[in-house]
Design an enzyme around this catalytic site. Structure first.
Site, PDB file in Angstrom:
ATOM      1  N   VAL A  11      31.914  47.037 -34.000  1.00 30.23           N
ATOM      2  CA  VAL A  11      32.183  45.594 -34.028  1.00 30.23           C
ATOM      3  C   VAL A  11      30.898  44.794 -33.823  1.00 30.23           C
ATOM      4  O   VAL A  11      30.579  43.885 -34.586  1.00 30.23           O
ATOM      5  CB  VAL A  11      33.246  45.235 -32.960  1.00 30.23           C
ATOM      6  CG1 VAL A  11      33.380  43.732 -32.806  1.00 30.23           C
ATOM      7  CG2 VAL A  11      34.593  45.843 -33.348  1.00 30.23           C
ATOM      8  N   LYS A  35      19.130  54.329 -29.536  1.00 34.09           N
ATOM      9  CA  LYS A  35      19.883  53.716 -30.630  1.00 34.09           C
ATOM     10  C   LYS A  35      19.136  52.470 -31.138  1.00 34.09           C
ATOM     11  O   LYS A  35      19.006  52.240 -32.341  1.00 34.09           O
ATOM     12  CB  LYS A  35      21.262  53.322 -30.089  1.00 34.09           C
ATOM     13  CG  LYS A  35      22.286  52.915 -31.110  1.00 34.09           C
ATOM     14  CD  LYS A  35      23.587  52.691 -30.335  1.00 34.09           C
ATOM     15  CE  LYS A  35      24.750  52.325 -31.185  1.00 34.09           C
ATOM     16  NZ  LYS A  35      25.911  51.943 -30.375  1.00 34.09           N
ATOM     17  N   GLY A 259      45.037  57.377 -36.864  1.00 30.20           N
ATOM     18  CA  GLY A 259      44.058  57.856 -35.886  1.00 30.20           C
ATOM     19  C   GLY A 259      43.028  56.762 -35.707  1.00 30.20           C
ATOM     20  O   GLY A 259      43.303  55.582 -35.910  1.00 30.20           O
ATOM     21  N   CYS A 262      40.940  52.579 -32.825  1.00 32.07           N
ATOM     22  CA  CYS A 262      41.587  51.296 -32.544  1.00 32.07           C
ATOM     23  C   CYS A 262      43.087  51.414 -32.265  1.00 32.07           C
ATOM     24  O   CYS A 262      43.534  51.106 -31.163  1.00 32.07           O
ATOM     25  CB  CYS A 262      41.337  50.333 -33.700  1.00 32.07           C
ATOM     26  SG  CYS A 262      39.578  50.153 -34.029  1.00 32.07           S
ATOM     27  N   LYS A 265      44.152  53.583 -29.182  1.00 28.17           N
ATOM     28  CA  LYS A 265      43.685  52.955 -27.929  1.00 28.17           C
ATOM     29  C   LYS A 265      44.427  51.641 -27.663  1.00 28.17           C
ATOM     30  O   LYS A 265      44.868  51.380 -26.546  1.00 28.17           O
ATOM     31  CB  LYS A 265      42.181  52.706 -28.080  1.00 28.17           C
ATOM     32  CG  LYS A 265      41.571  51.724 -27.114  1.00 28.17           C
ATOM     33  CD  LYS A 265      40.063  51.662 -27.294  1.00 28.17           C
ATOM     34  CE  LYS A 265      39.597  50.697 -28.366  1.00 28.17           C
ATOM     35  NZ  LYS A 265      39.745  49.280 -28.070  1.00 28.17           N
ATOM     36  N   LYS A 322      40.211  58.329 -41.638  1.00 28.60           N
ATOM     37  CA  LYS A 322      40.567  57.669 -42.894  1.00 28.60           C
ATOM     38  C   LYS A 322      39.334  57.694 -43.794  1.00 28.60           C
ATOM     39  O   LYS A 322      38.235  58.003 -43.322  1.00 28.60           O
ATOM     40  CB  LYS A 322      41.044  56.235 -42.642  1.00 28.60           C
ATOM     41  CG  LYS A 322      39.980  55.300 -42.112  1.00 28.60           C
ATOM     42  CD  LYS A 322      40.492  53.885 -42.122  1.00 28.60           C
ATOM     43  CE  LYS A 322      39.364  52.904 -41.990  1.00 28.60           C
ATOM     44  NZ  LYS A 322      39.813  51.530 -42.125  1.00 28.60           N
TER      45      LYS A 322
HETATM   46  C1  UGA Z   1      42.330  48.714 -37.470  1.00 26.46           C
HETATM   47  C2  UGA Z   1      42.902  47.390 -38.015  1.00 26.46           C
HETATM   48  O1  UGA Z   1      43.402  47.591 -39.337  1.00 26.46           O
HETATM   49  C3  UGA Z   1      41.838  46.291 -38.019  1.00 26.46           C
HETATM   50  O2  UGA Z   1      42.422  45.058 -38.420  1.00 26.46           O
HETATM   51  C4  UGA Z   1      41.280  46.144 -36.600  1.00 26.46           C
HETATM   52  O3  UGA Z   1      40.242  45.170 -36.543  1.00 26.46           O
HETATM   53  C5  UGA Z   1      40.699  47.483 -36.148  1.00 26.46           C
HETATM   54  O4  UGA Z   1      41.756  48.473 -36.174  1.00 26.46           O
HETATM   55  C6  UGA Z   1      40.161  47.309 -34.749  1.00 26.46           C
HETATM   56  O5  UGA Z   1      40.937  47.027 -33.845  1.00 26.46           O
HETATM   57  O6  UGA Z   1      38.939  47.336 -34.570  1.00 26.46           O
HETATM   58  P1  UGA Z   1      40.867  50.718 -38.498  1.00 26.46           P
HETATM   59  O7  UGA Z   1      41.243  51.472 -37.276  1.00 26.46           O
HETATM   60  O8  UGA Z   1      39.442  50.681 -38.916  1.00 26.46           O
HETATM   61  O9  UGA Z   1      41.321  49.172 -38.375  1.00 26.46           O
HETATM   62  O10 UGA Z   1      41.644  51.361 -39.728  1.00 26.46           O
HETATM   63  P2  UGA Z   1      42.967  51.077 -40.578  1.00 26.46           P
HETATM   64  O11 UGA Z   1      42.583  50.882 -41.978  1.00 26.46           O
HETATM   65  O12 UGA Z   1      43.806  50.039 -39.961  1.00 26.46           O
HETATM   66  O13 UGA Z   1      43.691  52.490 -40.452  1.00 26.46           O
HETATM   67  C7  UGA Z   1      44.099  53.019 -39.197  1.00 26.46           C
HETATM   68  C8  UGA Z   1      44.835  54.317 -39.373  1.00 26.46           C
HETATM   69  O14 UGA Z   1      46.117  54.077 -39.934  1.00 26.46           O
HETATM   70  C9  UGA Z   1      44.171  55.333 -40.292  1.00 26.46           C
HETATM   71  O15 UGA Z   1      44.272  56.618 -39.722  1.00 26.46           O
HETATM   72  C10 UGA Z   1      44.981  55.260 -41.574  1.00 26.46           C
HETATM   73  O16 UGA Z   1      44.968  56.463 -42.301  1.00 26.46           O
HETATM   74  C11 UGA Z   1      46.358  54.951 -41.019  1.00 26.46           C
HETATM   75  N1  UGA Z   1      47.260  54.302 -41.991  1.00 26.46           N
HETATM   76  C12 UGA Z   1      46.968  53.049 -42.450  1.00 26.46           C
HETATM   77  C13 UGA Z   1      48.409  54.954 -42.396  1.00 26.46           C
HETATM   78  O17 UGA Z   1      48.703  56.091 -41.973  1.00 26.46           O
HETATM   79  N2  UGA Z   1      49.248  54.316 -43.289  1.00 26.46           N
HETATM   80  C14 UGA Z   1      48.982  53.077 -43.769  1.00 26.46           C
HETATM   81  O18 UGA Z   1      49.806  52.551 -44.563  1.00 26.46           O
HETATM   82  C15 UGA Z   1      47.814  52.432 -43.350  1.00 26.46           C
END
Ligand code: UGA
Length: 442
Positions: A11, A35, A259, A262, A265, A322
């Site tokens: 972030v 870093k 997973g 975010c 947690k 992902k």
């Molecule tokens: C997530 C949120 O989408 C962001 O808006 C937020 O800012 C971020 O957390 C955070 O709090 O910093 P992120 O963890 O990077 O973002 O990834 P996502 O794209 O949301 O995916 C999260 C997980 O959900 C992945 O494992 C993905 O494979 C899974 N997922 C997502 C599914 O299993 N099905 C879906 O339809 C979408």
């Protein structure tokens, strides 16, 4: 405007680089000197598409600087964004000790006559800003002048730069008009709707949004289990549901579950803070349980199909939680691969970018390369001689791999598609047994 960011994780670094992209003069500070020295020489601490380009561009232009000192950051920035990590404790509670430490350091550096806006950027439980304010009041000199605001971040790993530059919305949680003015100036070049709330509501918007998205995923995963029992196809169900504008198709992709750093947690921290405030958020407890169970369900699917796992080679394609990131935190692949190896299977793993991170993640669990775990440099190499292929992450390199060659080199054509990302019809026509998630013949 002169802005400081404290903490150069996903972030903090992305936010700092994007503020520089919008013309601000940014100083990013982090206590990890190694870093910072790598960042100064243009080496990114993690993989994020497009990030190194803007970091290098603005470092060269002098608009983005790096340092290790909080007091330097306090001197530099009219606004100081706190984006240190807030990892989960064993209880699920967010560990806010890093936030407190930074606040104490900021407090000690605030000077009379120099007003500062301290902005919470890290994801924190509701009412943390109150604690931040108390800490600053306690440790700052009497004549220091400051306010505290919340400006949660909604970036996704893998598309973080784009999400930050073109957000769906920008949230300002403020306690006074001057804080709002400062934040409006910072975001004046961002073309996005702004919602201004009180500080606690802004903090809640973040936890509630992430938990809602996690709930959508667990909901569709629960539906996928019903599909498997009834012969329905979850991808068609999601499509039909998503056509209702009140539901929307996004985040209804069934699979082995969420997973990353975010959702896991934040859902558990939201459950924890709710309990502390007197509400048992059972709905979210169930969201977590369904998510955990999907990994077991996937493992059992493999076991049911292959019967004996001991001595069998299994290819694992895609390791990060992902695509578009090398982040292995809470990746479903880790749990399932560990289970497979416990049963004596030999796992040959491939990921386009996450192999170094995966080595480290398995290392932390005491699992070393060699023995039952090996890494391959392509999907094709990982699959040669395998008795089954498991797909954990829908990387384009995996979806578009040469499945014809793979089909010729595997021992048996069985694929477990944990993300429903492969063309099951084409693979079946080529003689594969395809086991998806919540789909006919799954
Ligand atoms: C997530 C949120 O989408 C962001 O808006 C937020 O800012 C971020 O957390 C955070 O709090 O910093 P992120 O963890 O990077 O973002 O990834 P996502 O794209 O949301 O995916 C999260 C997980 O959900 C992945 O494992 C993905 O494979 C899974 N997922 C997502 C599914 O299993 N099905 C879906 O339809 C979408």
């Amino acid at each position: 405007m002169k802005i400081s960011i404290i903490g150069t994780g996903h972030v903090g670094l992305v936010t700092g680089a994007c503020f520089a992209e919008k013309g601000h003069d940014v100083l990013c500070a982090d206590s990890d000197a190694e870093k910072i020295s790598r960042l100064r020489s243009g080496v990114m601490p993690f993989f994020e598409p497009g990030l190194d380009g803007i970091v290098k561009k603005h470092s060269a232009a002098g608009r983005l600087k790096f340092g290790t000192s909080v007091s330097e950051a306090v001197r530099h920035g009219q606004a100081i964004f706190i984006s240190v990590w807030t990892p989960p404790l064993k209880t699920g509670k967010a560990d806010l000790s890093f936030v407190e430490n930074v606040c104490r350091e900021i407090a000690g550096s605030l000077r009379a006559g120099e007003r500062r806006l301290i902005v919470e950027k890290s994801t924190v439980p509701v009412n943390t800003a109150r604690r931040v304010l108390d800490t600053l009041n306690r440790y700052a000199s009497r004549d220091a002048s400051f306010s505290v605001a919340s400006n949660p971040e909604f970036l996704r790993e893998g598309t973080a730069v784009e999400d930050t530059l073109k957000p769906d919305r920008i949230v300002f949680g403020v306690a006074d008009a001057e804080s709002e003015r400062t934040l409006r100036e910072i975001y004046s070049a961002f073309n996005a709707p702004i919602i201004v709330t009180d500080v606690a509501s802004a903090e809640l918007i973040k936890h509630a949004s992430n938990s809602f998205l996690a709930m959508k995923i667990s909901f569709i995963n629960a539906v996928s289990l019903i599909c498997e029992h009834s012969g329905a196809d979850v991808t068609r169900v999601a499509e039909g549901m998503g056509m209702d504008h009140r539901i929307q198709r996004a985040f209804l992709n069934a699979g082995i579950g969420y997973g990353g750093s975010c959702f896991p947690k934040d859902v558990s921290a939201f459950i924890d803070i709710s309990r502390e405030l007197g509400y048992e958020f059972r709905l979210l407890e169930e969201v977590e349980r369904i998510n955990r169970d999907m990994r077991t369900h996937f493992f059992r699917k493999i076991e049911r199909e292959l019967w004996i796992l001991k001595g069998k080679k299994i290819a694992a394609l895609g390791l990060s939680f992902k695509p578009g990131t090398d982040d292995m935190r809470m990746a479903p692949s880790l749990t399932v691969i560990e289970e497979l190896m416990k049963e004596g299977a030999a796992v040959s793993a491939f990921d386009p970018v996450s192999i170094p991170a995966a080595r480290a993640a398995f290392g932390e669990k005491g699992i070393r390369e060699g023995g039952l775990l090996s890494f391959a440099s392509s999907a094709e190499e990982a699959c040669a001689g395998a008795e089954a292929v498991c797909v954990f992450t829908e990387w384009p390199e995996i979806v578009q791999a040469d499945w014809k060659t793979i089909g010729e080199s595997v021992r048996t054509r069985i694929v477990f598609d944990g993300r429903n990302c492969l063309d099951a019809t084409a693979l079946r026509a080529a003689g594969w047994t395809v086991k998806g998630m919540g789909r006919p013949m799954a």
